[in-house]
Design an enzyme around this catalytic site. Structure first.
Site, PDB file in Angstrom:
ATOM      1  N   LYS A 100     -14.201   1.148  15.176  1.00  0.00           N
ATOM      2  CA  LYS A 100     -12.872   0.540  15.380  1.00  0.00           C
ATOM      3  C   LYS A 100     -12.405   0.703  16.824  1.00  0.00           C
ATOM      4  O   LYS A 100     -11.846  -0.212  17.420  1.00  0.00           O
ATOM      5  CB  LYS A 100     -11.855   1.206  14.462  1.00  0.00           C
ATOM      6  N   LYS A 147     -11.926  -2.783  18.706  1.00  0.00           N
ATOM      7  CA  LYS A 147     -10.530  -3.158  18.992  1.00  0.00           C
ATOM      8  C   LYS A 147     -10.186  -2.872  20.451  1.00  0.00           C
ATOM      9  O   LYS A 147      -9.049  -3.092  20.874  1.00  0.00           O
ATOM     10  CB  LYS A 147      -9.564  -2.442  18.051  1.00  0.00           C
ATOM     11  N   ASN A 154       0.850  -1.201   0.000  1.00  0.00           N
ATOM     12  CA  ASN A 154       0.000   0.000   0.000  1.00  0.00           C
ATOM     13  C   ASN A 154       0.878   1.241   0.000  1.00  0.00           C
ATOM     14  O   ASN A 154       2.110   1.148   0.050  1.00  0.00           O
ATOM     15  CB  ASN A 154      -0.964  -0.029   1.187  1.00  0.00           C
ATOM     16  N   LYS A 188       9.644 -16.067 -10.720  1.00  0.00           N
ATOM     17  CA  LYS A 188       8.893 -14.923 -11.267  1.00  0.00           C
ATOM     18  C   LYS A 188       7.862 -15.435 -12.278  1.00  0.00           C
ATOM     19  O   LYS A 188       8.226 -16.104 -13.246  1.00  0.00           O
ATOM     20  CB  LYS A 188       9.858 -13.951 -11.948  1.00  0.00           C
ATOM     21  N   ASP A 216      -4.081  -6.146   5.011  1.00  0.00           N
ATOM     22  CA  ASP A 216      -5.063  -7.021   5.653  1.00  0.00           C
ATOM     23  C   ASP A 216      -5.023  -8.434   5.082  1.00  0.00           C
ATOM     24  O   ASP A 216      -5.434  -9.379   5.736  1.00  0.00           O
ATOM     25  CB  ASP A 216      -6.472  -6.435   5.483  1.00  0.00           C
TER      26      ASP A 216
END
Ligand code: CTP
Length: 378
Positions: free
Chosen positions: A309, A313, A182, A261, A251
């Site tokens: 959250k 959490k 990311n 490859k 995630d």
């Protein structure tokens, strides 16, 4: 001056071509020094006296050339000589053309200076004197004054507190060449590590791949994947007092990594992903006395998602940022955070540099630590 400080001005010879020293002499009521051999008080070496007497040195505006001289430790005029001779904290507010500010040479000098403990009041976005638009405009005066006040008021208030921080992205390998990742740069997490360290905390930084230099005095554990980050955090967690999860953990990871490859083919390629462990969520279940702080990068229903959250959490504090907002989120140097507390308080902060955001976060953590200390004593 208005905040009650004694101000002494040192100018480079170039600066005197824009503003006459007499202006600053009139404003501050003190002599202005330009030449290393100026001796306003006979028999006293001016740069040594100023270096020893000052509580803080503010260099504003600082040019690209001055940053380079400071990074190299040159002492070729009064300003750089003073900067080298002082043991007082140094704050720098750069101002230059955007191309010069973002140039790798300038950024390398900034990192060198930061690694030595010099602090920056980051330039803002705007139109320059030359007409160019971009990052490089000197920070607004109230921001500079506030940064000076904050630095003067700061003390080692987190001495002895052990803080564990995750930062950066994680890379989940597909084959030896490709990965799922990311856009996280690690800037926010490294700024949090810096802000914790400058208050005297013992900091362990578990970092995914990032090109940044870690702040001085911080123990760094480099990892690549979410699984490795989970294992490193797991090992450190019991010994920490505060866990701050700033990492943008992937995630999901590819179910298996190809050992070679993969070649291009004309047909479609479906990648099967399996979930990664939720590092913060798992630590929340293992906590004994630790304070838990999460970050939430949201793009829609931001407050609602963040509140969910915080609850699910089981966190003490959550820093929310809307990554679609300009000047907030990935890769940029600024952020706009909203702090959400377990007791329902919501504290929106203005847009500021990631380091300033991190300092506000530390203020919040400090107040929560004091509260929990208070409640365990009573
Ligand atoms: N986090 C973590 N481990 C993961 C995912 C997230 O420790 N596998 C932490 C992040 O570092 C952050 C917080 O959890 O502090 C929230 O991260 P975010 O990605 O916003 O939350 P998710 O639980 O992954 O929820 P979603 O992606 O569905 O919004």
């Amino acid at each position: 001056m208005r905040a009650g400080h004694t101000v002494r001005v040192v100018m480079t010879p170039e600066a005197t071509r824009l503003i006459a020293p007499a202006t600053f002499e009139a404003l501050t009521g003190n002599p202005v020094t330009v030449d290393v051999f100026d001796e306003p008080v006979r028999g006293q070496i001016a740069h040594i006296r100023l270096a020893q007497e000052s509580d803080l040195v503010l260099i504003a505006p600082a040019t690209a050339h001055t940053l380079a001289r400071l990074a190299l430790g040159l002492a070729d005029d009064m300003l750089t000589t003073l900067a080298l001779a002082t043991r007082a904290p140094i704050l720098i507010a750069p101002a230059m053309n955007p191309a010069m500010w973002t140039h790798p040479a300038t950024q390398a000098h900034v990192q060198t200076l930061q690694a030595r403990g010099v602090e920056f009041i980051d330039p803002t976005y705007g139109i320059m004197a030359c007409g160019d638009e971009g990052w490089g405009k000197i920070a607004d005066t109230p921001v500079i004054v506030q940064a000076v006040q904050n630095r003067l008021n700061r003390s080692e208030t987190l001495n002895g507190v052990r803080i564990l921080i995750t930062a950066g992205p994680t890379y989940e390998p597909i084959d030896p060449v490709r990965f799922v990742g990311n856009r996280s740069s690690g800037k926010m997490g490294y700024a949090v590590a810096h802000a914790a360290r400058e208050r005297g905390a013992q900091v362990v930084l578990v970092s995914g791949p990032s090109a940044l230099h870690p702040p001085a005095g911080v123990q760094v554990i480099k990892v690549q994947t979410a699984q490795q980050m989970y294992e490193a955090v797991s090992e450190q967690f019991d010994a920490c007092d505060v866990f701050i999860a700033t990492a943008a953990v992937a995630d999901y990871r590819p179910e298996c990594m190809l050992p070679y490859k993969r070649k291009r083919r004309a047909s479609k390629w479906t990648l099967k992903l399996v979930p990664n462990p939720d590092i913060l969520g798992t630590m929340a279940q293992r906590r004994t006395h630790q304070l838990l702080v999460g970050f939430a990068a949201e793009t829609d229903k931001v407050l609602e998602n963040a509140q969910y959250k915080l609850r699910t959490k089981d966190l003490d504090l959550l820093a929310l940022n809307d990554v679609l907002e300009p000047g907030s989120g990935f890769e940029v140097d600024t952020n706009r955070l909203t702090l959400l507390y377990a007791d329902g308080r919501v504290q929106p902060l203005p847009q500021m540099s990631k380091l300033e955001c991190a300092r506000h976060l530390m203020d919040a953590i400090e107040s929560l630590l004091q509260r929990s200390e208070g409640s365990s004593e009573s």
